[in-house]
Design a protein around this motif. Structure first.
Motif, short mmCIF file in Angstrom:
data_model
loop_
_atom_site.label_atom_id
_atom_site.label_comp_id
_atom_site.label_asym_id
_atom_site.label_seq_id
_atom_site.Cartn_x
_atom_site.Cartn_y
_atom_site.Cartn_z
N GLY A 174 -7.82 -26.05 21.88
CA GLY A 174 -9.07 -26.23 22.62
C GLY A 174 -8.94 -25.62 24.00
N LEU A 228 -16.94 -25.83 25.35
CA LEU A 228 -15.56 -25.79 24.86
C LEU A 228 -15.40 -24.77 23.73
CD1 LEU A 228 -14.99 -29.64 24.68
CD2 LEU A 228 -14.47 -28.09 26.58
N VAL A 258 -18.63 -24.78 21.58
CA VAL A 258 -19.34 -26.05 21.52
C VAL A 258 -20.04 -26.33 22.85
CG1 VAL A 258 -19.13 -28.51 21.02
CG2 VAL A 258 -17.56 -26.90 19.94
N SER A 264 -21.91 -28.47 25.69
CA SER A 264 -21.56 -29.82 26.15
C SER A 264 -22.32 -30.91 25.42
CB SER A 264 -21.76 -29.94 27.66
OG SER A 264 -23.11 -29.73 28.01
N MET A 316 -16.23 -35.34 17.90
CA MET A 316 -17.45 -34.84 18.54
C MET A 316 -18.37 -34.17 17.52
SD MET A 316 -16.18 -31.41 20.58
CE MET A 316 -14.96 -32.25 21.54
N TRP A 345 -17.52 -30.61 16.20
CA TRP A 345 -16.48 -30.52 15.18
C TRP A 345 -17.02 -30.90 13.82
CZ3 TRP A 345 -10.69 -31.24 15.33
CH2 TRP A 345 -10.11 -30.49 16.37
N ALA A 353 -20.35 -31.87 22.60
CA ALA A 353 -18.95 -32.18 22.94
C ALA A 353 -18.92 -33.49 23.71
CB ALA A 353 -18.35 -31.03 23.73
N TYR A 354 -18.55 -33.42 25.00
CA TYR A 354 -18.40 -34.63 25.81
C TYR A 354 -19.58 -34.88 26.74
CZ TYR A 354 -13.61 -34.18 24.17
OH TYR A 354 -12.50 -34.07 23.39
#
Length: 165
Positions: A83, A148, A128, A130, A108, A111, A133-134
């Motif tokens: 990553g 990411l 990815v 945001s 996430m 994925w 993702a997070y």
């Protein structure tokens, strides 16, 4: 004594006023537009062509893999991955000596979406946004609102065993 009380009173007032500030609202659409510009710049810089799916995930299948792709949400997947942030700095990885095992629905959204595009033995690159993702949360090594990059080798899937039968 009076000076200390005045300072304490002032500190309380400042604290109350600071607590009353309105938190920043997360605007997913605005952030996705920012993320897509970052993704397109990164892909162009690296001379790479990615496909965008409806969720906003960008992917490039390197090897499709073989076998069935009937993965249940509770199955355990094993992968090797790297990553990176868009600065190309590595923030996480799992190698052959230390593979990453996880329950499919525990990762996430980027994925989950990406791994559904390949089968065991497959390899995929993901960009990815945001939102997938997070989001706007800070995690170790990853600033808020980070796009990411992942290079994932999907090694195997283990079906969840129903112990009630």
């Amino acid at each position: 004594m009076l000076k200390n009380r005045l300072l304490l009173g002032l500190a309380v007032i400042v604290g109350v006023l600071a607590a009353c500030t309105k938190p920043e609202v997360y605007d997913a659409n605005a952030q996705l537009a920012i993320d897509e510009a970052i993704i397109k710049d990164w892909a162009a810089k690296h001379g790479a062509t990615f496909t965008r799916d409806d969720s906003g995930l960008y992917y490039r299948i390197l090897t499709p893999g073989t076998g069935a792709n009937d993965i249940a949400a509770t199955d355990t997947l094993t992968v090797e991955y790297e990553g990176r942030l868009m600065t190309d700095s590595i923030f996480s990885k799992a190698t052959a000596d230390n593979q990453f095992k996880f329950i499919r629905n525990s990762v996430m959204p980027g994925w989950e979406i990406g791994l559904n595009l390949i089968k065991p033995g497959g390899k995929i690159e993901l960009l990815v946004p945001s939102l997938l993702a997070y989001r706007n949360y800070v995690t170790p090594g990853v600033p808020a609102n980070s796009v990411l990059y992942f290079n994932i080798s999907y090694k195997k899937v283990a079906k969840k065993v129903d112990k009630t039968k």
